[in-house]
Scaffold this active site. Sequence first.
Site, short mmCIF file in Angstrom:
data_model
loop_
_atom_site.label_atom_id
_atom_site.label_comp_id
_atom_site.label_asym_id
_atom_site.label_seq_id
_atom_site.Cartn_x
_atom_site.Cartn_y
_atom_site.Cartn_z
N ASN A 199 0.81 -1.21 0.00
CA ASN A 199 0.00 0.00 0.00
C ASN A 199 0.85 1.26 0.00
O ASN A 199 1.00 1.93 -1.02
CB ASN A 199 -0.96 -0.03 1.19
CG ASN A 199 -2.05 1.03 1.08
OD1 ASN A 199 -1.91 1.98 0.33
ND2 ASN A 199 -3.10 0.88 1.83
N ASP A 200 1.46 1.56 1.14
CA ASP A 200 2.17 2.83 1.26
C ASP A 200 3.33 2.96 0.27
O ASP A 200 3.64 4.06 -0.18
CB ASP A 200 2.68 3.01 2.69
CG ASP A 200 1.53 3.03 3.69
OD1 ASP A 200 0.49 3.61 3.35
OD2 ASP A 200 1.67 2.46 4.77
N VAL A 201 3.95 1.83 -0.08
CA VAL A 201 5.12 1.90 -0.94
C VAL A 201 4.76 2.17 -2.40
O VAL A 201 5.64 2.32 -3.24
CB VAL A 201 5.98 0.62 -0.85
CG1 VAL A 201 6.53 0.45 0.55
CG2 VAL A 201 5.20 -0.60 -1.28
N VAL A 202 3.46 2.21 -2.72
CA VAL A 202 3.06 2.54 -4.08
C VAL A 202 2.16 3.78 -4.10
O VAL A 202 1.49 4.05 -5.09
CB VAL A 202 2.32 1.36 -4.78
CG1 VAL A 202 3.27 0.20 -4.99
CG2 VAL A 202 1.11 0.92 -3.99
N ALA A 204 0.81 3.18 7.37
CA ALA A 204 1.03 4.56 7.77
C ALA A 204 -0.29 5.25 8.09
O ALA A 204 -0.31 6.41 8.52
CB ALA A 204 1.76 5.32 6.67
#
Lengths: 460, 102
Positions: free
Chosen positions: A386-389, A427
């Site tokens: 999720n957060d890394v994209v 996050a």
Amino acid sequence: MEKYIVDIVYLIGSISFIIGLKMLSHPDTARRGNLYAAAGMIIAILATIFLDKTIGNYLWIFGGIAIGTIIGWIAAKKVKMTAMPQMVSLFNGMGGACASVISIVEYTRHDFSHGGAAFVAIIMAGLIIGTVSFAGSMIAFGKLNGNIGDKVFPGQKFINLVILLAAVSLAVYLSIQHHGDDTLLIVTLGIAVLYGIMFVMPIGGADMPVVISLLNSFTGVAAAFGGFVYNNQVMLTGGILVGSAGTILTILMCKAMNRSLFNVIAGAFGNTSGTSSSGDKQQGTVKEISVSDAAVLLAYSKKVFIVPGYGLAVAQAQHTCHELEKLLEDKGVEVKYAIHPVAGRMPGHMNVLLAEADVPYDKLLEMEDANSEMPNTDVSIIIGANDVVNPAARHDQSSPIYGMPILDVDKSANVIVMKRSMAAGYAGIENELFYYPNTRMLFGDAKASLTKLVSEVKAL
Amino acid sequence: MDILGFLSEHIRYIYLIILMVFLGIEVISHVPSVLHTPLMSGANAIHGVVIVGAIIVMGHAEPDNYLALILGFISVILGTLNVVGGFVVTDRMLEMFKKKKK
């Protein structure tokens, strides 16, 4: 005579730690490096037991080693791949507790009639650092295990500072006393435990790897203080080596997330929930895709990127994922994995997970390489990441992850996001990627969805 | 004066510490992010060298000093857990990096 042999064995042990650590930092030699360090440890232990003539109580020593070996071995062998981070934290805590217990014994044994404030100060330093590392590691363990949530309350930083100062002042006071004070020693111990808990409590679960790495270097320093107490070189070199290497490693981990260590310790992720909703009132709607459509889209692509995240690890879907990859390859699709450095709960988490499913090493692309190929990619399939994209990291300055390097999956022609629900990532922020026109959502457990996808692709 | 005397008495160790700090930095400053976790785990096992201290505590405990005996025993167990668990977990992680021949 034995004394000289002990010294030489300790020297060999120290060198093996240095070489082991060096080899651990390269993929080809890492495993051997670990074994070298372990061998160095074993000879150092054996030399201490058998060659140091002041050592007695063999039965107790062997009993303790036997118990520790059996429990440690079984725990380390039985633990699931996904739970490795917790395990490291737990073992780190054991080391911290060990340093702390040693300090207690040495304090109660110290002969205060001969002064030695500096000596007591070192005992106290080992006690406090070891205890903080122990308590902090236990909290980190609980957080990664999901037993403990993040707790933030106003004035926490100030209170933490007061607790730390209290522990340090007590340590100084005890050092300059000319007699032992067991009650105050226990009070100091209690305060150190409290500080360890309060130190880790506000930090978000996603940052636990960084915290464990930091506590790891704390334990190293505590071990080194032990080396000072006993004039023991192997403890000193091993401890300091880990203390310094661990600190650098902590900083490297922070860099991979484009954050400062201070930012992590201040618990920035935990504090910002709700504040970032200003600029990102989402436009557009979320579009779903059916499994059969997804299968067709994938099977008729030229180039597909698989972007794994923690969801893949939780669902234990790495084997199914590999199966899908092989099926698509058989159909002439070029399939690669795009690995974000902090995908999952630990750097390298995804690599370990995929290697378990026998995914060839050369299919895993690091972030920079993957990003340069993204514009030529037909489909990026995101499995539990999720957060890394989240493209907000590139442009939304109000976002807590602003500035973190991400995988530019939105630049590929199509994006399929496999996710259990629309819930936010670790996050705690919304992901605007889900609302992009080229994004389709495939809701469901990663393993279930992948299994369905595999059978659909097979049927084509 | 006590502190200064102590420093002077242990000046060789202080040199050793300073050199070790720089060595630690040097040794791992070029590690790829893939290896961060195994490296951390390996370092975790190495600080298990605190077991040597635990053995000394245990080995020096007088037979009638029950506090030292019990605490020493506990510390030996804790230290061993750190060492054995640390190295075995690291090995398991690194086992996954084996290159498979096709």
